[in-house]
Design an enzyme around this catalytic site. Structure first.
Site, mmCIF file in Angstrom:
data_model
loop_
_atom_site.group_PDB
_atom_site.id
_atom_site.type_symbol
_atom_site.label_atom_id
_atom_site.label_comp_id
_atom_site.label_asym_id
_atom_site.label_seq_id
_atom_site.Cartn_x
_atom_site.Cartn_y
_atom_site.Cartn_z
ATOM 1 N N TRP A 1 0.862 -1.126 -0.022
ATOM 2 C CA TRP A 1 -0.121 0.088 -0.158
ATOM 3 C C TRP A 1 0.837 1.223 0.030
ATOM 4 C CZ3 TRP A 1 -4.337 -0.603 -1.931
ATOM 5 C CH2 TRP A 1 -5.112 -1.854 -1.718
ATOM 6 N N ASP B 1 -1.450 6.808 6.118
ATOM 7 C CA ASP B 1 -2.525 5.975 5.641
ATOM 8 C C ASP B 1 -2.632 4.890 6.978
ATOM 9 O OD1 ASP B 1 -4.205 4.049 4.584
ATOM 10 O OD2 ASP B 1 -2.895 3.519 2.999
ATOM 11 N N LYS C 1 -12.573 -1.277 7.316
ATOM 12 C CA LYS C 1 -12.137 -2.534 8.097
ATOM 13 C C LYS C 1 -12.451 -2.292 9.431
ATOM 14 C CE LYS C 1 -8.562 -1.927 4.707
ATOM 15 N NZ LYS C 1 -8.629 -3.025 3.700
#
Ligand SMILES: Cc1ncc(COP(=O)(O)O)c(C=O)c1O
Length: 370
Positions: A104, A177, A201
Site C-alpha cells: 500500500w 494511511d 476495515k
C-alpha cells in the site's frame, strides 16, 4: 444469527453484530422519520444529527484536538493517495518523503510521483516487507525537511504495523494511511498533519473515507485543484459540498457509538486486540516451525496476521478445512500467498480462539504420521 461465519476478510470486513442488528431494525423505516436511511436527504435534520454524532464520537474516541478537522470523503484510501500529493506536494520545490513498508505504501508513493518529486526514505522491499523502520532509521532523512513524511501505519497485505507513531520533526507534517488500524488503538492525532482511513476495515462499510487534517496545512493547498479533490472543500462545507455517502456514514456513526458505549473506548479495544492477536501468534510460535510468521516480532500487526505453511498444497488444505469449520477468508493476498487472518475490532475473541484452536489441531494432525 447462528448462520454467520467467522469472517477473517481483510476488508470489507466483519462488522459488530449489534450494529448490523440496529441497521436491520432501521432499514425500512427509521423511528420518527418513516423512511429508510437509504432514502433520506443529506440536508435533513436526521442526517445532520448522524454526521454530527459520527464526528463527535471520533473526536472523543481519538482525542482529536481542535487544531484538526474531521472530514468524510469518497474514493477510498486510493483517492487519498492522489489527494495528498495534489494538495501538499504540487508546486512545492521540496520532495515528499515516503516510507515503503509494503504494497500500500508503494502504491501511495507511485501516485505522488505524478505530482512532484518524492524520495523513498526507507523501504523494506529487499527483506520482503517483514518490518517497519525504527525512528533512528528515519531521522537522517528528515534533515533536508521534506514537504511531508508519509507512512502506512499498518500494511494490510504483509501484516506489519508501527507499534507507535514514528517521530517527525515539528515542521515536517506526518501523513499516515491508517486504513487498516484506524480505531484499533489510541493514536497521537496531534502528532499528525493528516491521517486518513477507508472505513471498510474497522470503522464501517466501504464508501466513506475519513480524513483528519491539521488546520495550519490548509493554506499550503494550491489553487485550481478540482473542487472535490481539495481538502478545503470538505472543511468549508462540513463534508457536504456534494452528496456524501449517507448510508456509510450512518453505519460508521453506529460503529463509533458501539466503540464508545459497548467496548468502552480505544484503550479497551486495544486490550481486546492484543488478546486476540496473541492467540494466533502463540499458535504460530508454538508450532515448531510448522507455521512461519511473516513479520518480525517487533513489527507484527495486531490487525492482519500473516503466515506460511510448509507447502502451498498444505496452505490450500488449511484454507479449505478452516472454511468447512466456518472460519472463512483466510487465504493470503494473491500477491504474497500464504495465510492471512484479519482480526479487526469486530472480530470476537471467540472467533480468534476458534482459529487458534483450529491451527493447533491442524498442525498436530499434519505432524503425526498416519
Ligand atoms: C492500508 C491500505 N491502504 C489503502 C487501501 C486501499 O483502499 P481503498 O480500496 O478503500 O481505496 C487499502 C485497502 O485494503 C489498505 O489496506
Amino acid at each position: 444469527m447462528n448462520d454467520r461465519v467467522v469472517n477473517f476478510a481483510a476488508g470489507p470486513a466483519t462488522l459488530p453484530l449489534p450494529v448490523l442488528e440496529q441497521v436491520q431494525r432501521d432499514l425500512v423505516s427509521l423511528p420518527g422519520v418513516g423512511a429508510s436511511p437509504l432514502e433520506v436527504s443529506h440536508r435533513g435534520p436526521w442526517f445532520e444529527d448522524v454526521i454530527g454524532e459520527a464526528e463527535a464520537n471520533l473526536r472523543s474516541l481519538l482525542a482529536i484536538p481542535d487544531s484538526h478537522h474531521v472530514v468524510f470523503c469518497q474514493g477510498g484510501a486510493t483517492m487519498q493517495f492522489s489527494m495528498v500529493p495534489m494538495n501538499f506536494l504540487r508546486g512545492d520545490d521540496r520532495a515528499a518523503a515516503y516510507v515503503v513498508t509494503g504494497s500500500w505504501s508503494a502504491k501511495a508513493e507511485k501516485e505522488a510521483e505524478k505530482e512532484g518529486s518524492t524520495r523513498v526514505v526507507w523501504t523494506g522491499e529487499n527483506d520482503g516487507f517483514v518490518r517497519v523502520p525504527r525512528d533512528d532509521e528515519l531521522a537522517p532523512a528528515m534533515s533536508d525537511r521534506p514537504a511531508y513524511l508519509h507512512i502506512t501505519s499498518n500494511e494490510t497485505i504483509h501484516g506489519v504495523e508501527f507499534a507507535s507513531t514514528p517521530a517527525a520533526p515539528p515542521d515536517v507534517p506526518l501523513i499516515s494511511d491508517s486504513s487498516s488500524d484506524f480505531l484499533s488503538r489510541p493514536v497521537d492525532v496531534a502528532g499528525h498533519g493528516l491521517l486518513y482511513a477507508g472505513a471498510q476495515k474497522n470503522a464501517g462499510p466501504a464508501g466513506v473515507t475519513i480524513a483528519i487534517v491539521r488546520d495550519d496545512l490548509l493554506p499550503r493547498i494550491p489553487d485550481g485543484l478540482p473542487t472535490v479533490l481539495d481538502y478545503r472543500t470538505y472543511v468549508q462545507n462540513g463534508s457536504m459540498y456534494n452528496t456524501p455517502p449517507v448510508f456509510a456514514i450512518y453505519v460508521l456513526m453506529l460503529v463509533t457509538r458501539w466503540l464508545k458505549h459497548e467496548v468502552g473506548g480505544l484503550e479497551k479495544q486495544l486490550e481486546h486486540n492484543h488478546e486476540k492477536a496473541s492467540l494466533v501468534y502463540d499458535a504460530i510460535d508454538g508450532s515448531n516451525g510448522f507455521y512461519r510468521g511473516h513479520a518480525d516480532a517487533g513489527s507484527r500487526s495486531l490487525m492482519n496476521v500473516t503466515w506460511r505453511l510448509p507447502s502451498e498444497e498444505l496452505e490450500r488444505r488449511f484454507v479449505q478445512e478452516a472454511a468447512a469449520a466456518g472460519l472463512v477468508e483466510l487465504k493470503g493476498h494473491r500477491s504474497v500467498g500464504g495465510i492471512r487472518a484479519s482480526l479487526y475490532n469486530a472480530m470476537p475473541l471467540a472467533g480468534a480462539k476458534a482459529l487458534a484452536d483450529f491451527m493447533w489441531t491442524f498442525a498436530a494432525a499434519e505432524r503425526t504420521p498416519a
